[in-house]
Design a protein around this motif. Sequence first.
Motif, short mmCIF file in Angstrom:
data_model
loop_
_atom_site.label_atom_id
_atom_site.label_comp_id
_atom_site.label_asym_id
_atom_site.label_seq_id
_atom_site.Cartn_x
_atom_site.Cartn_y
_atom_site.Cartn_z
N TYR A 74 0.84 -1.20 0.00
CA TYR A 74 0.00 0.00 0.00
C TYR A 74 0.88 1.25 0.00
N GLY A 75 1.90 1.23 0.86
CA GLY A 75 2.66 2.43 1.17
C GLY A 75 2.06 3.11 2.39
N LEU A 76 2.90 3.63 3.25
CA LEU A 76 2.45 4.43 4.40
C LEU A 76 3.00 5.84 4.24
N VAL A 87 -1.48 9.99 9.47
CA VAL A 87 -0.93 8.81 8.81
C VAL A 87 -2.01 8.22 7.91
N SER A 88 -1.63 7.72 6.73
CA SER A 88 -2.60 7.09 5.84
C SER A 88 -1.91 6.05 4.97
N ASN A 89 -2.72 5.12 4.44
CA ASN A 89 -2.22 4.17 3.45
C ASN A 89 -2.52 4.62 2.03
N SER A 90 -2.94 5.88 1.85
CA SER A 90 -3.13 6.49 0.53
C SER A 90 -2.61 7.91 0.56
N PHE A 91 -1.64 8.21 -0.27
CA PHE A 91 -1.07 9.55 -0.33
C PHE A 91 -2.13 10.59 -0.71
N ASN A 92 -2.91 10.31 -1.75
CA ASN A 92 -3.88 11.29 -2.24
C ASN A 92 -5.02 11.51 -1.24
N TYR A 124 13.10 7.49 -2.68
CA TYR A 124 13.01 6.60 -1.51
C TYR A 124 12.02 7.12 -0.47
N ARG A 125 12.09 8.41 -0.13
CA ARG A 125 11.22 8.95 0.90
C ARG A 125 10.37 10.14 0.42
N ILE A 135 7.05 6.27 4.05
CA ILE A 135 7.73 5.45 5.05
C ILE A 135 8.23 4.17 4.38
N PRO A 136 9.53 3.86 4.47
CA PRO A 136 10.07 2.65 3.83
C PRO A 136 9.39 1.38 4.33
N ARG A 137 9.49 0.32 3.54
CA ARG A 137 8.76 -0.93 3.79
C ARG A 137 9.21 -1.64 5.06
N ASN A 138 10.42 -1.35 5.55
CA ASN A 138 10.93 -2.06 6.73
C ASN A 138 10.71 -1.28 8.02
N TYR A 139 9.64 -0.49 8.07
CA TYR A 139 9.33 0.27 9.27
C TYR A 139 7.89 0.02 9.72
N THR A 140 7.72 -0.03 11.04
CA THR A 140 6.40 -0.04 11.67
C THR A 140 6.21 1.29 12.39
N ILE A 141 5.00 1.83 12.32
CA ILE A 141 4.70 3.10 12.98
C ILE A 141 4.02 2.84 14.31
#
Length: 779
Positions: A74-76, A87-92, A124-125, A135-141
């Motif tokens: 999704y992307g964060l 915070v969202s899973n959709s930029f738009n 990348y960011r 937020i890169p794929r290897n991070y949890t918020i």
Amino acid sequence: MSEFGELLKKEFFIIDSNNLDSVEDELYGYVFSNDEVIFDCDGAEVAGGGEGTYVIVKNSESSISVFQDFNGSYGLYVYDDGENFAVSNSFNYLVEHLRNHYRLSLNEDFAKVLMSCGLSTFSYRETLVNEIERIPRNYTIHIDKDTKTLSFEKIDFMEHTIELDSEEGLNILDKWFEKWVNILRSLKRKTNNIQVALSGGFDTRVISVLWLCANIDLNKIHIRSIDDDNHTHSEDFRIASKIADHFNFPLNNNPIQSKMEYYNDFKTALQQSFYVKLGFNNELNYRVGKTDRPVYYISGKAGETLREYDSFRGKTPEDLKKYFAKFARKTHPSFQAPTLRVAQNTFDELSEEFSIEDKNSRQLSNLVYSEVRCCNHFGKLSVEDYFSNRINLTPALDPDLHKLKISTDECEDNFLLITLIVLRYCPKLLEFEIEGGRHFDKKTIEYARKINEISPYVPIDYEFISEPEINEDESTPCSVIPEPDGNADTLSISDIFKSSCPNAFEFIDDYLKDIFHSRRFKMEYMKYLPEESYYNISKSIESRTYFPMKKAYPAFSVLKIINDINYSCSRQSNMYEWMDSFSHNNLEHEMSRECRELILKYATARIDIKNFGDSNNSVDLCHISDKDCFFDSPKWFSNDNGVGKVMKSFSGDLTIKLKCINDGTLKVFLKSPDVKDANNNRFPVFIDYLSFKINGEEHMERNTLASNRKPLVFEKSVNDGEIVNIHIKWLPFNRNSVYEPKKNIKKEKPKDVKEKKVEDAPKSNGVFNRMKHRIGKKI
């Protein structure tokens, strides 16, 4: 609430520092766990970095945690100004939420990169908004509810740490193989709604070892190989057919047994792709409906993470920056410098993130693929598929498999891992060719044999599975949807979506083309982006058959974000409303598309321009007054005599500034479009040309009719680098139009051609009548 409004609330979220009390546990997408596909949050015990396509929100007494899958599909996206965050899973979706509350600014460099990046961005960011970070794929918020603060937990996936030529490495490989074989067998016991992809490339070849060795009835599932002229599909299909013949299974033979429930209008299909991809990926796959039951799709998606991405192979960061800059220049020269800056930012961030001291290491180039492109491409495609109830199985993105190194010190071929997989489980597949004249290297195959001998794999004698244990209800196959009766052009939007997927795709593309070519959208585009880049996109739209709108999506994304930033309380609340505003209250919107196209045929002037000389002769179009003007350099007008331009405009008043490349004879042909009837027969259309000026001097004594077959022709000797200004006025055929019989039109020739007697002159399709200039006179 509209269909898409319901989808938006269901599949995307906003966690704002001011709404923490209302956050609930939720699974967005699906998780793979213990050979099962889980859609319910209660059953999803995995945290960050698991398998599937998901974002999980977990709410506890004091904190909220947001987890994402291994690929970050999704992307964060995060906004944090120090006092407030979101915070969202959709930029738009996040931008639309923030625009009414916080100050946002456009990341101009990123915008120019997006306009020229091809398939997907490489940042990348960074995002289109300076205040929003990817937020890169290897991070949890993690969100502390008491202090209302964000923190980020980095996950160490231990990628590429285990030697391939070791028993530990081979054990991991075998566990991966058996795990995915069991997932396939588990699904086959439940359903025949399984689709596998087979092309001529490396990646589907590697994954095919799983379903070929699963001992399931391949005659009962859908083995898909695309057979058309797009991309490399024709060669892919030829190779796949050879593999199918050898292993005795059919291609494209078994339709999926699920009913497709179509959306009532195209807005839902369009917007769900917008909110997933726009601003990051430029190939939108409109999902026009949803199947009543899941369809499980296994392919070679992200297989390049197990080897080396072809376009990046062997490239250092410096090489890669030049590679990106080349594409930026093609779109517009002014995009090159921003592209280099964003690329450098990406390499600097990756160098710090992965502790790579060598700033020009090829490892950084490979990370651009795995950490950015793979997420934006395969990840977001899996989200789109999920909305249509297609569940992507991606064995190439298994976190355990990624612990293996892809090569060894003794064999540095980055194709060693995939070679070993094929050789260990289904060696016959090594004998078939690879698309594009590629192949598995013989030396690498021999080295893989040595590794395999360390601990040879002992195949499991799986019990054959033919049919699901529980019979499925019969339903209309999704892949065999009946075509609509009658003329598809007369169907309503709802009819199109309920009858034919291909027509729906074309309908959406036509809608987007109308928006892009509307005067209002062009005026908006010219406010912020170079005029020349608009023409380049317009040309691409007309010439591309594979994702024809690919270069236009970035323009929609950039201008929508600018609108959101500039107008905080925007009247257009979502992406569709903003786009549709460009078609409101003007002629293009009020009349039907068919009627509009018919009328414009009779008002469109066609101007063919060519600098005749040698094969290097051409003209550069420095300026065109009509923003709607279409121009092209068709193959039939480009030969040993130079490269010509064909222009079409319905403005009625056109100014052209051009630069001649090399000495030659400039010819301008004033014509009408080539119009055909419903039976593909040509019929004459006449344009009434009122005025033709070269460098301010009039060359028509009176208005004159011209058609496609009988053009008016102007000739002029020109020098290399000469600038020529052309001004043309015309009307459609009307009561005041004058038809000049052919016998009254004079034939004129360039100065280097000797005069012939009238009776010896070749017949002409028509020339300018009563031109003021004399033969060979410089203007």
